[in-house]
Write a protein that holds these residues in place. Structure first.
Motif, PDB file in Angstrom:
ATOM      1  N   ARG A  62      51.058-115.159  40.303  1.00  0.00           N
ATOM      2  CA  ARG A  62      51.998-116.145  39.769  1.00  0.00           C
ATOM      3  C   ARG A  62      53.208-116.221  40.690  1.00  0.00           C
ATOM      4  O   ARG A  62      53.710-115.191  41.137  1.00  0.00           O
ATOM      5  CB  ARG A  62      52.465-115.724  38.363  1.00  0.00           C
ATOM      6  CG  ARG A  62      51.343-115.699  37.320  1.00  0.00           C
ATOM      7  CD  ARG A  62      50.888-117.116  36.996  1.00  0.00           C
ATOM      8  NE  ARG A  62      49.755-117.177  36.083  1.00  0.00           N
ATOM      9  CZ  ARG A  62      48.480-117.384  36.457  1.00  0.00           C
ATOM     10  NH1 ARG A  62      48.185-117.522  37.738  1.00  0.00           N
ATOM     11  NH2 ARG A  62      47.525-117.477  35.573  1.00  0.00           N
ATOM     12  N   ILE A  86      48.207-116.311  53.401  1.00  0.00           N
ATOM     13  CA  ILE A  86      47.349-115.729  52.367  1.00  0.00           C
ATOM     14  C   ILE A  86      46.978-114.283  52.696  1.00  0.00           C
ATOM     15  O   ILE A  86      46.756-113.477  51.796  1.00  0.00           O
ATOM     16  CB  ILE A  86      46.067-116.591  52.176  1.00  0.00           C
ATOM     17  CG1 ILE A  86      45.316-116.180  50.904  1.00  0.00           C
ATOM     18  CG2 ILE A  86      45.140-116.512  53.365  1.00  0.00           C
ATOM     19  CD1 ILE A  86      45.973-116.593  49.631  1.00  0.00           C
ATOM     20  N   ASN A 117      41.036-111.519  43.560  1.00  0.00           N
ATOM     21  CA  ASN A 117      40.440-112.666  44.257  1.00  0.00           C
ATOM     22  C   ASN A 117      40.732-112.558  45.740  1.00  0.00           C
ATOM     23  O   ASN A 117      41.857-112.244  46.139  1.00  0.00           O
ATOM     24  CB  ASN A 117      41.029-113.978  43.728  1.00  0.00           C
ATOM     25  CG  ASN A 117      40.601-114.253  42.307  1.00  0.00           C
ATOM     26  OD1 ASN A 117      39.471-114.643  42.050  1.00  0.00           O
ATOM     27  ND2 ASN A 117      41.504-114.028  41.364  1.00  0.00           N
ATOM     28  N   ARG A 203      33.905-121.690  34.699  1.00  0.00           N
ATOM     29  CA  ARG A 203      34.353-122.296  33.447  1.00  0.00           C
ATOM     30  C   ARG A 203      33.712-123.660  33.174  1.00  0.00           C
ATOM     31  O   ARG A 203      33.468-124.019  32.031  1.00  0.00           O
ATOM     32  CB  ARG A 203      35.876-122.453  33.491  1.00  0.00           C
ATOM     33  CG  ARG A 203      36.506-123.044  32.265  1.00  0.00           C
ATOM     34  CD  ARG A 203      37.996-122.775  32.266  1.00  0.00           C
ATOM     35  NE  ARG A 203      38.691-123.499  33.329  1.00  0.00           N
ATOM     36  CZ  ARG A 203      39.184-124.735  33.185  1.00  0.00           C
ATOM     37  NH1 ARG A 203      39.057-125.359  32.038  1.00  0.00           N
ATOM     38  NH2 ARG A 203      39.810-125.316  34.185  1.00  0.00           N
ATOM     39  N   GLY A 257      38.618-115.241  28.909  1.00  0.00           N
ATOM     40  CA  GLY A 257      39.076-116.577  28.546  1.00  0.00           C
ATOM     41  C   GLY A 257      40.168-116.559  27.505  1.00  0.00           C
ATOM     42  O   GLY A 257      40.468-115.515  26.916  1.00  0.00           O
ATOM     43  N   PRO A 263      45.951-114.875  30.832  1.00  0.00           N
ATOM     44  CA  PRO A 263      46.479-113.892  31.775  1.00  0.00           C
ATOM     45  C   PRO A 263      47.910-113.537  31.364  1.00  0.00           C
ATOM     46  O   PRO A 263      48.690-114.433  31.035  1.00  0.00           O
ATOM     47  CB  PRO A 263      46.466-114.634  33.115  1.00  0.00           C
ATOM     48  CG  PRO A 263      45.560-115.815  32.920  1.00  0.00           C
ATOM     49  CD  PRO A 263      45.634-116.166  31.480  1.00  0.00           C
TER      50      PRO A 263
HETATM   51  P1  C2E Z   1      39.650-118.476  39.474  1.00  0.00           P
HETATM   52  O1  C2E Z   1      39.446-117.242  40.306  1.00  0.00           O
HETATM   53  O2  C2E Z   1      38.429-119.256  39.099  1.00  0.00           O
HETATM   54  O3  C2E Z   1      40.467-117.996  38.189  1.00  0.00           O
HETATM   55  C1  C2E Z   1      40.272-118.505  36.874  1.00  0.00           C
HETATM   56  C2  C2E Z   1      41.336-119.494  36.491  1.00  0.00           C
HETATM   57  O4  C2E Z   1      41.063-119.967  35.158  1.00  0.00           O
HETATM   58  C3  C2E Z   1      42.740-118.904  36.414  1.00  0.00           C
HETATM   59  O5  C2E Z   1      43.656-119.947  36.785  1.00  0.00           O
HETATM   60  C4  C2E Z   1      42.885-118.567  34.918  1.00  0.00           C
HETATM   61  O6  C2E Z   1      44.231-118.488  34.497  1.00  0.00           O
HETATM   62  C5  C2E Z   1      42.164-119.727  34.302  1.00  0.00           C
HETATM   63  N1  C2E Z   1      41.606-119.434  32.969  1.00  0.00           N
HETATM   64  C6  C2E Z   1      41.221-118.238  32.465  1.00  0.00           C
HETATM   65  N2  C2E Z   1      40.727-118.372  31.219  1.00  0.00           N
HETATM   66  C7  C2E Z   1      40.798-119.689  30.913  1.00  0.00           C
HETATM   67  C8  C2E Z   1      40.437-120.463  29.741  1.00  0.00           C
HETATM   68  O7  C2E Z   1      39.941-119.963  28.745  1.00  0.00           O
HETATM   69  N3  C2E Z   1      40.676-121.805  29.808  1.00  0.00           N
HETATM   70  C9  C2E Z   1      41.214-122.407  30.902  1.00  0.00           C
HETATM   71  N4  C2E Z   1      41.434-123.707  30.867  1.00  0.00           N
HETATM   72  N5  C2E Z   1      41.560-121.704  32.020  1.00  0.00           N
HETATM   73  C10 C2E Z   1      41.352-120.362  32.021  1.00  0.00           C
HETATM   74  P2  C2E Z   1      44.893-119.662  37.748  1.00  0.00           P
HETATM   75  O8  C2E Z   1      45.496-118.331  37.405  1.00  0.00           O
HETATM   76  O9  C2E Z   1      45.749-120.874  37.712  1.00  0.00           O
HETATM   77  O10 C2E Z   1      44.228-119.514  39.176  1.00  0.00           O
HETATM   78  C11 C2E Z   1      43.592-120.587  39.794  1.00  0.00           C
HETATM   79  C12 C2E Z   1      42.835-120.150  41.026  1.00  0.00           C
HETATM   80  O11 C2E Z   1      43.747-119.678  42.035  1.00  0.00           O
HETATM   81  C13 C2E Z   1      41.875-118.993  40.773  1.00  0.00           C
HETATM   82  O12 C2E Z   1      40.671-119.496  40.230  1.00  0.00           O
HETATM   83  C14 C2E Z   1      41.738-118.436  42.166  1.00  0.00           C
HETATM   84  O13 C2E Z   1      40.797-119.152  42.913  1.00  0.00           O
HETATM   85  C15 C2E Z   1      43.113-118.667  42.775  1.00  0.00           C
HETATM   86  N6  C2E Z   1      43.900-117.426  42.727  1.00  0.00           N
HETATM   87  C16 C2E Z   1      44.667-116.924  41.710  1.00  0.00           C
HETATM   88  N7  C2E Z   1      45.241-115.754  42.076  1.00  0.00           N
HETATM   89  C17 C2E Z   1      44.831-115.495  43.350  1.00  0.00           C
HETATM   90  C18 C2E Z   1      45.078-114.428  44.296  1.00  0.00           C
HETATM   91  O14 C2E Z   1      45.776-113.416  44.034  1.00  0.00           O
HETATM   92  N8  C2E Z   1      44.486-114.538  45.540  1.00  0.00           N
HETATM   93  C19 C2E Z   1      43.679-115.604  45.857  1.00  0.00           C
HETATM   94  N9  C2E Z   1      43.135-115.652  47.097  1.00  0.00           N
HETATM   95  N10 C2E Z   1      43.419-116.602  44.989  1.00  0.00           N
HETATM   96  C20 C2E Z   1      43.978-116.558  43.753  1.00  0.00           C
END
Ligand code: C2E
Ligand code: CA
Ligand code: CA
Ligand code: CA
Length: 279
Positions: A62, A86, A117, A203, A257, A263
């Motif tokens: 975040r 990154i 990730n 998802r 989820g 989160p």
């Molecule tokens: P991802 O790895 O596919 O992570 C899942 C995303 O779905 C996360 O969004 C999470 O908050 C969200 N999510 C979890 N449960 C639910 C649910 O029940 N409903 C819905 N609508 N969403 C849910 P977030 O945190 O916004 O992250 C988006 C993407 O950003 C992640 O997709 C990942 O690809 C990337 N990301 C996040 N943190 C990191 C990191 O530390 N390093 C890297 N390289 N990528 C990251």
């Protein structure tokens, strides 16, 4: 071309639009965000569908920017990839997460697997295995508690190098998950060449599985295939009780989820562990 003088003209001449100006500011701020400690790691529980207990956590970064407010990772991760930022960022996340997992262990909380990730750029660094080894040594976290989430598109980029790298990482004793499974390349032959432990169903397939017969069919097939290949399977983005019931019926191993938890910051996650929240 514009017939204007001064700054305004130059503004257009250099091709800068409001959108790209925003990108420019975002990038400039991103460069300093690490040193300004504007990042936080949030944790989302992974729950066993067999015991109902929290068995792991996915770390999600975040960014609370002092000048731009909250910026979603969907927005800044691609920018961080383009600029190479990154690499230090993912390294910071991994160090933070391993340190935290060790602290929870020392506080006698139930053992937990923490997942990080990894971006493509980070995965393809030649010294990735050494970096991971160093982080594990510095934080004293046993390797079996660390999991790396890699997307299909990342591992498909350079398959020969990927096979070698995954073997190296597995030799360390860590866990590997294929993230966003089903959304990338369609060739499934890689499944038998690559060493990994877990399939993570995206998802988009989990949404409405209880009433969308196509998503139901795809998810059922993925779970079946994962088990036939001796892999663990986890569904992400579970939002409703009926989605959960469907996954349980199909013997999916774990879920993640909003239905269980969004989160949350580390102290809140710790509360979930302390109170023993379960499905
Ligand atoms: P991802 O790895 O596919 O992570 C899942 C995303 O779905 C996360 O969004 C999470 O908050 C969200 N999510 C979890 N449960 C639910 C649910 O029940 N409903 C819905 N609508 N969403 C849910 P977030 O945190 O916004 O992250 C988006 C993407 O950003 C992640 O997709 C990942 O690809 C990337 N990301 C996040 N943190 C990191 C990191 O530390 N390093 C890297 N390289 N990528 C990251
Ligand atoms: Ca993920
Ligand atoms: Ca996903
Ligand atoms: Ca495993």
């Amino acid at each position: 071309a514009q017939k204007q003088s001064g700054n305004h003209y130059e503004f257009y001449a250099s091709g800068m639009t409001v959108g790209s100006l925003n990108q420019f500011l975002l990038e400039a701020n991103l460069r300093h965000a690490l040193e300004r400690s504007e990042f936080q790691v949030y944790y989302q529980p992974k729950v066993s569908l067999v015991t109902g207990e929290i068995v792991g956590a996915e770390a999600l970064i975040r960014w609370f920017s002092s000048s731009q407010g909250f910026v979603s990772p969907v927005e800044f991760i691609p920018l961080a990839e383009e600029t190479g930022l990154i690499v230090p960022l993912d390294e910071w996340v991994m160090t933070t997460v391993c340190t935290q997992a060790k602290q929870w262990q020392l506080a006698d909380l139930p053992p937990l697997q923490v997942a990080v990730n990894l971006s493509g750029l980070q995965f393809h660094q030649t010294d990735l295995t050494e970096r991971v080894t160093q982080i594990l040594q510095r934080t004293e976290l046993e390797p079996q508690y660390l999991e790396l989430e890699l997307t299909e598109s990342v591992i498909m980029q350079n398959t020969d190098a990927t096979i070698k790298k995954l073997d190296q990482l597995k030799t360390l004793g860590i866990q590997i998950a294929i993230d966003d499974f089903g959304t990338g390349y369609s060739s499934l032959s890689y499944l038998k060449q690559f060493s990994f432990d877990t399939l993570k169903i995206d998802r988009c397939f989990v949404q409405n599985i209880s009433c969308d017969s196509k998503n139901a069919a795809i998810t059922t097939a993925m779970i079946q295939m994962a088990h036939d290949l001796d892999l663990k399977v986890i569904a992400e983005g579970v939002e409703t009780n009926s989605e959960l019931a469907f996954l349980q019926q199909q013997a999916c191993d774990e879920m993640q989820g909003y239905f269980f938890s969004r989160p949350v910051p580390a102290p809140e996650f710790e509360q979930l562990l302390v109170t023993g929240k379960r499905l």
